[in-house]
Design a protein around this motif. Structure first.
Motif, PDB file in Angstrom:
ATOM      1  N   ALA A   1     -24.755 -14.778   2.099  1.00  0.00           N
ATOM      2  CA  ALA A   1     -24.710 -13.410   2.623  1.00  0.00           C
ATOM      3  C   ALA A   1     -24.926 -12.394   1.505  1.00  0.00           C
ATOM      4  CB  ALA A   1     -23.372 -13.147   3.316  1.00  0.00           C
ATOM      5  N   TYR A   2     -24.358 -12.653   0.344  1.00  0.00           N
ATOM      6  CA  TYR A   2     -24.540 -11.739  -0.781  1.00  0.00           C
ATOM      7  C   TYR A   2     -25.944 -11.854  -1.385  1.00  0.00           C
ATOM      8  CZ  TYR A   2     -19.783 -10.151  -0.586  1.00  0.00           C
ATOM      9  OH  TYR A   2     -18.614  -9.560  -0.176  1.00  0.00           O
ATOM     10  N   ILE A   3     -26.545 -13.014  -1.312  1.00  0.00           N
ATOM     11  CA  ILE A   3     -27.934 -13.158  -1.758  1.00  0.00           C
ATOM     12  C   ILE A   3     -28.857 -12.378  -0.820  1.00  0.00           C
ATOM     13  CG2 ILE A   3     -29.834 -14.807  -2.023  1.00  0.00           C
ATOM     14  CD1 ILE A   3     -27.687 -16.817  -3.017  1.00  0.00           C
ATOM     15  N   ASP A   4     -28.615 -12.474   0.491  1.00  0.00           N
ATOM     16  CA  ASP A   4     -29.393 -11.680   1.445  1.00  0.00           C
ATOM     17  C   ASP A   4     -29.208 -10.193   1.197  1.00  0.00           C
ATOM     18  OD1 ASP A   4     -30.374 -13.928   2.637  1.00  0.00           O
ATOM     19  OD2 ASP A   4     -29.142 -13.783   4.457  1.00  0.00           O
TER      20      ASP A   4
ATOM     21  N   TYR B   1     -31.374  -9.074  -1.612  1.00  0.00           N
ATOM     22  CA  TYR B   1     -32.775  -8.932  -1.231  1.00  0.00           C
ATOM     23  C   TYR B   1     -33.000  -7.738  -0.306  1.00  0.00           C
ATOM     24  CZ  TYR B   1     -34.123 -13.154  -3.618  1.00  0.00           C
ATOM     25  OH  TYR B   1     -34.377 -14.083  -4.594  1.00  0.00           O
ATOM     26  N   VAL B   2     -32.016  -7.384   0.500  1.00  0.00           N
ATOM     27  CA  VAL B   2     -32.106  -6.156   1.301  1.00  0.00           C
ATOM     28  C   VAL B   2     -32.179  -4.956   0.364  1.00  0.00           C
ATOM     29  CG1 VAL B   2     -30.790  -4.644   2.842  1.00  0.00           C
ATOM     30  CG2 VAL B   2     -31.006  -7.068   3.369  1.00  0.00           C
ATOM     31  N   ASP B   3     -31.349  -4.957  -0.653  1.00  0.00           N
ATOM     32  CA  ASP B   3     -31.346  -3.901  -1.666  1.00  0.00           C
ATOM     33  C   ASP B   3     -32.719  -3.812  -2.350  1.00  0.00           C
ATOM     34  OD1 ASP B   3     -30.437  -3.072  -4.722  1.00  0.00           O
ATOM     35  OD2 ASP B   3     -29.172  -2.178  -3.170  1.00  0.00           O
ATOM     36  N   GLU B   4     -33.249  -4.970  -2.763  1.00  0.00           N
ATOM     37  CA  GLU B   4     -34.554  -5.003  -3.419  1.00  0.00           C
ATOM     38  C   GLU B   4     -35.669  -4.540  -2.482  1.00  0.00           C
ATOM     39  OE1 GLU B   4     -35.481  -5.715  -6.689  1.00  0.00           O
ATOM     40  OE2 GLU B   4     -33.324  -5.435  -6.903  1.00  0.00           O
ATOM     41  N   GLY B   5     -35.581  -4.894  -1.201  1.00  0.00           N
ATOM     42  CA  GLY B   5     -36.578  -4.465  -0.231  1.00  0.00           C
ATOM     43  C   GLY B   5     -36.600  -2.954  -0.074  1.00  0.00           C
ATOM     44  N   LEU B   6     -35.422  -2.341  -0.041  1.00  0.00           N
ATOM     45  CA  LEU B   6     -35.358  -0.881   0.060  1.00  0.00           C
ATOM     46  C   LEU B   6     -35.882  -0.226  -1.214  1.00  0.00           C
ATOM     47  CD1 LEU B   6     -31.984  -0.286   1.915  1.00  0.00           C
ATOM     48  CD2 LEU B   6     -34.296   0.033   2.796  1.00  0.00           C
TER      49      LEU B   6
ATOM     50  N   ASN C   1     -38.804 -13.454   1.153  1.00  0.00           N
ATOM     51  CA  ASN C   1     -37.564 -13.767   0.442  1.00  0.00           C
ATOM     52  C   ASN C   1     -36.536 -14.487   1.311  1.00  0.00           C
ATOM     53  OD1 ASN C   1     -37.954 -12.548  -2.273  1.00  0.00           O
ATOM     54  ND2 ASN C   1     -38.458 -10.800  -0.978  1.00  0.00           N
ATOM     55  N   ASN C   2     -36.962 -14.969   2.495  1.00  0.00           N
ATOM     56  CA  ASN C   2     -36.129 -15.793   3.369  1.00  0.00           C
ATOM     57  C   ASN C   2     -34.842 -15.100   3.815  1.00  0.00           C
ATOM     58  OD1 ASN C   2     -35.817 -18.107   4.876  1.00  0.00           O
ATOM     59  ND2 ASN C   2     -34.624 -19.142   3.280  1.00  0.00           N
TER      60      ASN C   2
END
Length: 132
Positions: free
Chosen positions: A26-29, A32-37, A65-66
């Motif tokens: 969940a923290y890895i996702d 990647y949400v942070d990086e996507g924004l 990024n799965n």
């Protein structure tokens, strides 16, 4: 160290390993949400993009990024007069041990008026949904 000391060390290590294995994805996702924004904030044409194009761009990043599940469903876009807010606010409930669950809440926002403050929640979107 005695038998009971080693048993306690193994039990604590096992508990920590269980927590990391259950909550880590969940923290890895969320990373990647942070990086996507952040990647979206770097896009010079962001203000001219439609909601569908923004969601498509984020979905493409999430697919690479799965990132699956709740983060991909929680994308909200609010357009203002001079800025736009892209919000990904979601909550995950992960079973930990037997009937004990861990609730993790993630709130990431991109405000085009302040892209340098990306991914920190600046606006409470609950106030908008209460008025509608």
């Amino acid at each position: 160290m005695s038998y009971w000391g080693w048993l306690l060390v193994v039990a604590v290590f096992g508990f920590i390993l269980t927590c990391v294995s259950k909550m880590g994805p969940a923290y890895i996702d969320a990373y990647y949400v942070d990086e996507g924004l952040r990647k979206l904030a770097e896009n010079a044409e962001l203000r001219d993009m439609s909601r569908g194009e923004i969601k498509k761009e984020l979905d493409r990043f999430f697919l690479i990024n799965n990132v699956r599940g709740e983060p991909t469903k929680a994308v909200k876009i609010v357009r203002g007069a001079d800025s736009m807010l892209v919000s990904i606010d979601y909550e995950l409930r992960q079973p930990l041990i037997y009937n004990i669950d861990v609730v993790m809440r993630f709130d990431k926002q991109l405000n085009t008026a302040k892209p340098e403050l990306c991914c920190k929640p600046l606006v409470d979107l609950e106030q908008f949904s209460k008025r509608d």
